[in-house]
Write an enzyme that holds these catalytic residues in place. Structure first.
Site, PDB file in Angstrom:
ATOM      1  N   THR A  78       0.824  -1.212   0.000  1.00  0.00           N
ATOM      2  CA  THR A  78       0.000   0.000   0.000  1.00  0.00           C
ATOM      3  C   THR A  78       0.861   1.265   0.000  1.00  0.00           C
ATOM      4  OG1 THR A  78      -1.715  -1.236   1.129  1.00  0.00           O
ATOM      5  CG2 THR A  78      -1.882   1.140   1.246  1.00  0.00           C
ATOM      6  N   ILE A 100      -0.420  12.061   0.322  1.00  0.00           N
ATOM      7  CA  ILE A 100      -0.809  13.284   1.031  1.00  0.00           C
ATOM      8  C   ILE A 100      -0.450  13.149   2.511  1.00  0.00           C
ATOM      9  CG2 ILE A 100      -2.773  14.713   1.738  1.00  0.00           C
ATOM     10  CD1 ILE A 100      -2.332  14.870  -1.225  1.00  0.00           C
ATOM     11  N   HIS A 137      -1.952  14.244   5.552  1.00  0.00           N
ATOM     12  CA  HIS A 137      -3.260  14.798   5.909  1.00  0.00           C
ATOM     13  C   HIS A 137      -3.187  15.665   7.154  1.00  0.00           C
ATOM     14  CE1 HIS A 137      -5.524  12.517   2.941  1.00  0.00           C
ATOM     15  NE2 HIS A 137      -4.765  11.468   3.229  1.00  0.00           N
ATOM     16  N   ILE A 176      -4.462  -0.194   8.868  1.00  0.00           N
ATOM     17  CA  ILE A 176      -3.773   1.101   8.745  1.00  0.00           C
ATOM     18  C   ILE A 176      -3.974   1.616   7.323  1.00  0.00           C
ATOM     19  CG2 ILE A 176      -1.639   2.367   9.224  1.00  0.00           C
ATOM     20  CD1 ILE A 176      -2.455   0.786  11.643  1.00  0.00           C
ATOM     21  N   GLU A 177      -5.196   2.044   7.060  1.00  0.00           N
ATOM     22  CA  GLU A 177      -5.492   2.680   5.774  1.00  0.00           C
ATOM     23  C   GLU A 177      -5.293   4.182   5.970  1.00  0.00           C
ATOM     24  OE1 GLU A 177      -9.653   2.312   4.796  1.00  0.00           O
ATOM     25  OE2 GLU A 177     -10.223   2.351   6.891  1.00  0.00           O
ATOM     26  N   CYS A 213      18.230   8.811 -18.083  1.00  0.00           N
ATOM     27  CA  CYS A 213      16.778   8.982 -18.188  1.00  0.00           C
ATOM     28  C   CYS A 213      16.554  10.414 -18.616  1.00  0.00           C
ATOM     29  CB  CYS A 213      16.095   8.687 -16.858  1.00  0.00           C
ATOM     30  SG  CYS A 213      14.368   9.183 -16.788  1.00  0.00           S
ATOM     31  N   CYS A 218      13.777  12.055 -19.624  1.00  0.00           N
ATOM     32  CA  CYS A 218      12.598  12.815 -19.190  1.00  0.00           C
ATOM     33  C   CYS A 218      12.802  13.387 -17.782  1.00  0.00           C
ATOM     34  CB  CYS A 218      11.351  11.953 -19.207  1.00  0.00           C
ATOM     35  SG  CYS A 218      11.027  11.169 -20.789  1.00  0.00           S
TER      36      CYS A 218
END
Lengths: 423, 485
Positions: free
Chosen positions: B44, B51, B53, B340-341, B405, B407
């Protein structure tokens, strides 16, 4: 930081950069510097080991590396300065170029004229938003071409190719010759994206199934691709429910379009053409930033390298003239506008005064194919100034219309010309 | 437990496990951090909205609220110590109806109850002034100045690297099949690489927390993956958005947001759909369409043609609705972190501190190591340097003068440095998260062959052995001119 000045700086040593640099020297620029980010010159030509190059330039059917070396030898013979493993990081409107070089470190280059010849890049999976998992085994055709032809590694054993672009079709043949299986080439459009000759020589001759009006709607597999789901599409290119079919494979190759590489052009502040993805240029391939020119696939994507070399010569010549005398064509310009069934026209601007000196080739592509005789008309208002007949027109094949010098008088005072393709 | 090899085993090297490992590395402990993937932060942690939060979402009194606000406050220091990019740029929740305005009031008062400072309700007009591309429908917004954006990959591998540099052992490609029990006591783990015994076992296994608990007979808690699909836009789109914008939240999710990323892209998403399969990381046409539609509701002028990547993340949604952080009385030796979301990323540094306190209270002896170094330095980032710094770096090592790389302007020097960092980037994806290689508009088309060559050279292996993400994800299969199939 080391500072270098020169007459003409060319960024990129693919076919466009090589031709532009050489032509700049032959036009009279003394100090011509050619930059290449790779360790050898030639750009993508070096991985194009198939033939089909040079029929017009050299009257011979050459491979990409052979074609490149014809030019590289000339560049060396002419004594041009070359810096490889050098990558331009920034360009501004005063033509101040900052680059990083493995040999010289950070360098600043202040050329009297600058030719941008960075080529183009391939559209990746993300640009298509193909749903599904994110396993290893999804490559653009050009990346696979580099892996196979330069590095000598096979990126897979069983392939599905999405898109019928030229590199995709050429890779279908190449991979087959290396013992891999190409299960399918899928094209979302009802017609081919690449050249007809590649369909014959790379697909049909090897019995590779080609599915038109078909796209990949899902990628499956956790670690490595295990299959893709393909679906038929309707006239608006939307997948048709119920037509899904799973094709087992370990690799998905994408040959779904090329995009001119213009980060530096934008950085310099040049005006861009939203349709071609390149800068707006005049008949000398000058952008609207004084002293900055564009050559080859950065202007618009070509289908034949010989055309790239030819257009790049014009850019190199204009750059040399600008560098030597700060001369640029002056006077009013005429805008060239894409009319019926024309996608875009290059150059976008023409000086009637320049046409008095020499003829000007206009390049364009149609939006949709017409497999019947058509007229390509150049019009000033409602009046047709020039017309050329084609047996057929296809989006994959660039059309050229040459403005003869005799039209210079007609163009004087005009503001806009349009081109149209119709049966 | 005289025969325990380790004092603590942490199962799962995501952002939570990594921060716990780092906090434990302050003490004289033998700690093992395990993960089934080929790199840290591969669950995850790698696929979320990135973010930090502010903390107005969660119900006051919940662990989510507590650790969100506490974690948020730690970010300046943690990111400075770990050399992680973080921008406390503030975040906005945008209302587009009268009902939404009431929701903003609720969020503001919830935030104040949670201890979030600086919250401010602003008018639709003011919000459009701050975000010129915003929908005309905006009726107001909640501004949270303490919100921010972070590099979530770096937050995890930096903490894990710091832990490893301070003596924590890391075992990747190590899948725990079950917890080891002696009587009621958890005494370690059984894995594909054998058994590891420990005095304490910490489950920080994200989506798989419930599966592991079940192997020790702990039923009840269920983790249900909730899928979120995202789009990433090219940097060229960056001028189309100034701020981090959330729509008004719904009961299941914070909604489809549009946000700049710390690296200058724009991120759109996520959707919120409950799924059954914990490995279901596929994107769907419907999900991507929903993401785009949602994002365009906030910023109608976003250019979808600038999409460069789509991806899916799975939230580890727990059945209790709150973070589960506990030491189950019936299984001594076990500490569980589950559910733990969101706001887990924000909460992770605070959760780690709390876990240390829990272990101390449970009797683990924590003796400070004077040699502990709290700081970690990342590899040089050529593209973020001034010309003078770039010049100095190339003078030191010419490989920083070769861009591999184009880009993202990543150099060979950076790739080499990532191959020799405290947690070496053994896979292409690991390298990508360390260096940003392949994350730009060509998505690796140019760099991949060069990277294969450099990684093979640095690790002294064949390119055939380099994988995208471990396991069977080989990038090339055989030499040309060899008969395959």
């Amino acid at each position: 930081m080391k500072s270098i000045s020169c007459d003409v700086l060319v960024v990129g040593s693919g076919p466009a950069g090589l031709a532009a640099a050489l032509e700049a020297r032959q036009t009279g620029a003394q100090e011509v510097l050619l930059l290449e980010r790779n360790d050898e010159l030639g750009g993508i030509l070096q991985q194009c080991i198939h033939t089909g190059f040079g029929l017009r330039e050299f009257g011979q059917d050459l491979s990409g590396p052979e074609y490149a070396w014809r030019w590289i030898d000339q560049v060396h013979d002419a004594g041009l300065q070359v810096l490889s493993e050098t990558m331009v990081l920034s360009v501004d409107a005063t033509r101040r170029v900052v680059a990083t070089s493995k040999a010289l470190g950070m360098i600043e280059i202040l050329p009297r004229a600058l030719v941008l010849a960075m080529g183009c890049r391939e559209r990746p999976r993300g640009a298509l938003a193909i749903p599904g998992t994110r396993p290893a085994g999804v490559y653009t055709a050009g990346t696979a071409q580099r892996l196979v032809n330069i590095d000598g590694y096979m990126p897979g054993n069983r392939f599905v190719i999405l898109g019928s672009g030229d590199i995709g079709m050429i890779m279908a043949r190449r991979l087959t010759l290396e013992g891999a299986e190409v299960a399918a080439v899928c094209e979302i459009l009802p017609y081919l994206s690449g050249l007809r000759r590649n369909l014959v020589q790379c697909i049909r001759d090897y019995d590779i199934p080609l599915h038109l009006c078909t796209t990949v709607t899902e990628v499956r597999g956790q670690d490595r691709v295990t299959s893709v789901v393909v679906s038929g599409v309707d006239a608006d290119r939307r997948p048709l429910p119920g037509t899904e079919r799973e094709i087992p494979c370990d690799t998905l190759l994408l040959s779904v379009g090329l995009v001119p590489e213009n980060e530096l052009t934008r950085m310099a502040g040049a005006s861009m053409d939203a349709v071609t993805g390149g800068p707006r240029v005049n008949e000398g391939y000058a952008t609207d930033i004084p002293g900055i020119f564009a050559a080859g696939n950065v202007v618009h994507v070509y289908d034949l390298v010989d055309d790239v070399s030819q257009a790049a010569r014009i850019a190199g010549r204009s750059a040399a003239r600008y560098a030597c005398s700060t001369q640029a064509p002056t006077g009013p310009t005429v805008r060239l506008v894409a009319g019926e069934n024309v996608r875009a026209v290059v150059p976008q601007l023409v000086h009637p005064a320049a046409l008095e000196q020499e003829s000007i080739a206009l390049h364009m592509r149609v939006r949709t194919p017409i497999e019947a005789p058509v007229n390509l008309d150049l019009r000033l208002g409602e009046r047709t100034l020039l017309s050329r007949r084609f047996r057929y027109v296809r989006p994959a094949e660039m059309l050229t219309l040459t403005l003869p010098q005799r039209l210079a008088g007609e163009l004087a005072g005009a503001t806009e010309l349009s081109v149209h393709v119709r049966t | 437990m005289p025969d325990a090899t380790y004092d603590v085993i942490i199962v799962g090297a995501g952002v939570v496990g990594a921060h716990i490992a780092r906090q434990l590395s302050r003490y004289r402990l033998r700690t093992l951090l395990l993960d089934k993937a080929a790199d840290v932060g591969d669950g995850t942690t790698k696929a979320n909205t990135a973010i930090v939060h502010a903390g107005y979402d969660a119900r006051p009194g919940s662990k989510k609220a507590l650790f969100n606000v506490a974690g948020n406050a730690m970010f300046d220091q943690v990111c400075a110590e770990l050399d992680v990019e973080f921008d406390r740029c503030g975040t906005y929740v945008v209302a587009t109806s009268e009902t939404d305005l009431a929701t903003l009031q609720d969020l503001a008062s919830r935030g104040r109850a949670n201890g979030v400072t600086g919250l401010e309700l602003i008018s639709g007009e003011e919000m459009r002034r701050r975000e010129p591309g915003l929908t005309e429908a905006a009726t107001g917004a909640l501004y949270a100045p303490t919100g921010g954006i972070v590099d979530p990959f770096a937050l995890c591998f930096a903490a894990a690297e710091n832990a490893v540099s301070n003596g924590v052992e890391l075992a990747l490609n190590t899948t725990v099949s079950r917890l080891l029990l002696e009587g009621n006591r958890v005494v370690g783990v059984d894995t594909n690489r054998g058994m590891f015994r420990s005095r304490w076992t910490i489950i920080a296994a994200g989506l798989h927390a419930d599966d592991l608990m079940r192997t020790a007979g702990l039923e009840g808690l269920v983790i249900r993956p909730r899928k979120g699909e995202y789009f990433v836009l090219d940097r060229a789109a960056r001028s189309q958005l100034r701020n981090v914008l959330f729509p008004c939240p719904t009961p299941v999710s914070k909604g489809i947001m549009v946000t700049p990323t710390i690296h200058g892209n724009i991120l759109l998403g996520p959707t919120a759909n409950d799924v059954d399969d914990k490995e279901d990381l596929g994107t769907t046409a419907a999900g991507l369409n929903e993401t785009l539609t949602g994002a365009l509701k906030l910023i109608p002028g976003l250019d979808p043609r600038l999409m460069i990547r789509s991806f899916t993340g799975l939230r580890a949604t727990g059945s209790t609705g709150d973070f589960e952080i506990s030491t189950p009385a019936e299984r001594p030796g076990l500490l569980v972190l589950a559910g733990i979301e969101s706001p887990g990323l924000t909460a992770s540094p605070a959760i780690a501190l709390h876990v240390v306190d829990m272990l101390r209270e449970a009797g683990l002896t924590l003796q400070e190591r004077p040699e502990y170094v709290p700081t970690r330095k990342g590899i040089p980032r050529f593209s973020l340097m001034t010309t003078a710094e770039q010049e100095a770096l190339i003078a030191q090592d010419a490989r920083y003068g070769r861009v591999v790389c184009r880009c993202e302007t990543v150099t060979e020097g950076e790739v080499v440095a990532a191959c020799h960092s405290p947690i070496p980037a053994r896979t292409y994806d690991a390298l990508k998260r360390r260096t940003r290689i392949g994350t730009g508009r060509c998505q690796g088309g140019f760099d991949l062959p060069l990277v294969l060559e450099i990684m093979a050279r640095e690790y002294n292996v064949s390119p055939l052995e380099i994988t995208q993400k471990g396991g069977a994800s080989a990038l090339v299969f055989r030499r040309t001119k060899e008969v395959g199939l």
